[in-house]
Design a protein around this motif. Structure first.
Motif, PDB file in Angstrom:
ATOM      1  N   LEU A 111      53.637   8.119   8.863  1.00 50.20           N
ATOM      2  CA  LEU A 111      52.205   8.400   8.962  1.00 50.20           C
ATOM      3  C   LEU A 111      52.018   9.787   8.375  1.00 50.20           C
ATOM      4  O   LEU A 111      52.539  10.767   8.910  1.00 50.20           O
ATOM      5  N   LYS A 112      51.306   9.878   7.261  1.00 47.59           N
ATOM      6  CA  LYS A 112      51.277  11.117   6.502  1.00 47.59           C
ATOM      7  C   LYS A 112      49.878  11.706   6.410  1.00 47.59           C
ATOM      8  O   LYS A 112      48.883  10.996   6.469  1.00 47.59           O
ATOM      9  N   TYR A 113      49.874  13.008   6.230  1.00 50.74           N
ATOM     10  CA  TYR A 113      48.654  13.766   5.949  1.00 50.74           C
ATOM     11  C   TYR A 113      47.532  13.467   6.937  1.00 50.74           C
ATOM     12  O   TYR A 113      46.524  12.846   6.609  1.00 50.74           O
ATOM     13  N   ARG A 114      47.743  13.901   8.167  1.00 46.98           N
ATOM     14  CA  ARG A 114      46.728  13.784   9.220  1.00 46.98           C
ATOM     15  C   ARG A 114      46.294  12.332   9.447  1.00 46.98           C
ATOM     16  O   ARG A 114      45.127  12.033   9.686  1.00 46.98           O
ATOM     17  N   GLY A 115      47.256  11.417   9.343  1.00 49.81           N
ATOM     18  CA  GLY A 115      46.964  10.037   9.675  1.00 49.81           C
ATOM     19  C   GLY A 115      46.247   9.252   8.610  1.00 49.81           C
ATOM     20  O   GLY A 115      45.824   8.119   8.846  1.00 49.81           O
ATOM     21  N   ASN A 122      53.098  15.287   9.281  1.00 52.35           N
ATOM     22  CA  ASN A 122      53.685  13.992   8.941  1.00 52.35           C
ATOM     23  C   ASN A 122      54.652  13.532  10.034  1.00 52.35           C
ATOM     24  O   ASN A 122      55.388  14.328  10.603  1.00 52.35           O
ATOM     25  N   ILE A 123      54.641  12.208  10.291  1.00 52.38           N
ATOM     26  CA  ILE A 123      55.512  11.627  11.310  1.00 52.38           C
ATOM     27  C   ILE A 123      56.335  10.526  10.664  1.00 52.38           C
ATOM     28  O   ILE A 123      55.823   9.736   9.867  1.00 52.38           O
ATOM     29  N   GLU A 124      57.615  10.470  10.990  1.00 53.98           N
ATOM     30  CA  GLU A 124      58.503   9.472  10.409  1.00 53.98           C
ATOM     31  C   GLU A 124      59.250   8.740  11.516  1.00 53.98           C
ATOM     32  O   GLU A 124      59.726   9.348  12.469  1.00 53.98           O
ATOM     33  N   ASP A 137      58.766  14.420  13.656  1.00 53.25           N
ATOM     34  CA  ASP A 137      57.554  14.941  13.024  1.00 53.25           C
ATOM     35  C   ASP A 137      57.886  16.273  12.383  1.00 53.25           C
ATOM     36  O   ASP A 137      58.987  16.802  12.527  1.00 53.25           O
ATOM     37  N   GLU A 138      56.932  16.822  11.653  1.00 51.89           N
ATOM     38  CA  GLU A 138      57.186  18.065  10.921  1.00 51.89           C
ATOM     39  C   GLU A 138      57.511  19.215  11.858  1.00 51.89           C
ATOM     40  O   GLU A 138      58.318  20.076  11.537  1.00 51.89           O
ATOM     41  N   LEU A 139      56.860  19.243  13.030  1.00 48.93           N
ATOM     42  CA  LEU A 139      57.124  20.321  13.975  1.00 48.93           C
ATOM     43  C   LEU A 139      58.565  20.268  14.466  1.00 48.93           C
ATOM     44  O   LEU A 139      59.264  21.279  14.493  1.00 48.93           O
ATOM     45  N   GLN A 140      59.022  19.054  14.849  1.00 50.09           N
ATOM     46  CA  GLN A 140      60.404  18.910  15.299  1.00 50.09           C
ATOM     47  C   GLN A 140      61.385  19.234  14.184  1.00 50.09           C
ATOM     48  O   GLN A 140      62.405  19.886  14.402  1.00 50.09           O
TER      49      GLN A 140
END
Length: 225
Positions: A29-33, A78-80, A97-100
Motif C-alpha cells: 500500500l503506497k503513497y498514503r493509501g 508505504n506498507i509492505e 512500514d517505512e517507520l519500522q
C-alpha cells in the motif's frame, strides 16, 4: 495476520492444490493509501517460476488489512506485506512500514558505525591553518545537486571559519575564530567521530556523510596523518 488467517490458509491450500514447492504473496500500500498492488509468485518443484494475483475475496481482505495498519499512524508511509508458504515449513509472515524500516536501518547503521575518536592534534591543525593562511580553502561535498559544501576558510585576513559554502558563492559560517591559535586549538581537539556525528547525532544513517576526516586532512596537507 497469523497462520490461521483466511488469506494464509488460502495460500497454503493453493500451494497444495497446485503441487507447488512454494507460493509467495507480496502486497504493498503506497503513497498514503492511493496505490495498492499485490503479486503471487509460484515456484514449481522443478524451480520454474510463474506469477499471478489474488482472487477478489482474498485481495479485499489483504487490502483492508493494509489500510487498517496504515490508518493507525499516518506517518507510517508505504506498507509492505510478505507471506511465504513452503511445502516443508510453516508460513513466514512479515508486515513492515517505512517507520519500522527506518528504525531498523538506524539500528543497523549505529551498530556498524565506527569512527576514529583520536583528536587530530596540534601538528595536523597547524598544517591545515597554513593552507588557509596561504589563501586556500578546504571543502567536502555534502550535496552535489545543490552545490553544497562543508568548508574551512578565512573570511578575512584575521579570522577563520568553519561552515557551509554554496556553488553560487554564498557562505554560512557555523563557527568563527578570532585568531589562528584559537582555530588551531579547536581543530586539534576534534576527531573523525566529532565531525561525523555533529549535524545529526541521533540519525546514524547521516553519520559521516559529507564530513571531514583525518584521511582527508592528510591528503590535503601532503603528510601522514
Amino acid at each position: 495476520m497469523t497462520e490461521s488467517s483466511d488469506v494464509v490458509r488460502w495460500l497454503r491450500a493453493e500451494r497444495a492444490n497446485r503441487g507447488l514447492a512454494r507460493i509467495e504473496l507480496s502486497a504493498a500500500l503506497k503513497y498514503r493509501g492511493e496505490i495498492y498492488d499485490d503479486t503471487l509468485l509460484f515456484t514449481a518443484p522443478d524451480g520454474t517460476l510463474t506469477f499471478g494475483t489474488l482472487p477478489d475475496e482474498q485481495r479485499t481482505q489483504v487490502q483492508a488489512l493494509l489500510h487498517q495498519h496504515h490508518a493507525e499512524e499516518t506517518a507510517r508511509g508505504n506498507i509492505e506485506l510478505s507471506v511465504v508458504c513452503e511445502a516443508t515449513s510453516a508460513p513466514s509472515i512479515r508486515l513492515t512500514d517505512e517507520l519500522q524500516r527506518h528504525r531498523a536501518e538506524q539500528e543497523q547503521a549505529r551498530a556498524e558505525a565506527h569512527f576514529d575518536t583520536r583528536p587530530y592534534g596540534r601538528a595536523l591543525a597547524q598544517r591545515v591553518a597554513e593552507i588557509l593562511d596561504a589563501g586556500g580553502e578546504l571543502s567536502v561535498t555534502i550535496d552535489p545537486r545543490e552545490g553544497l559544501l562543508r568548508a574551512l576558510w578565512k573570511p578575512d585576513s584575521g579570522t577563520y571559519a568553519y561552515g557551509l559554502r554554496y556553488a553560487q558563492g554564498d557562505s554560512e559560517a557555523l563557527v568563527t575564530f578570532a585568531s589562528r591559535d584559537e582555530f588551531i586549538r579547536w581543530l586539534a581537539e576534534r576527531s573523525d567521530e566529532v565531525f561525523a556525528k555533529e549535524d545529526r547525532p541521533d540519525d546514524p544513517l547521516a553519520w559521516g556523510h559529507g564530513t571531514f576526516d583525518r584521511a582527508f586532512f592528510a591528503r590535503k596537507t601532503g603528510q601522514r596523518s
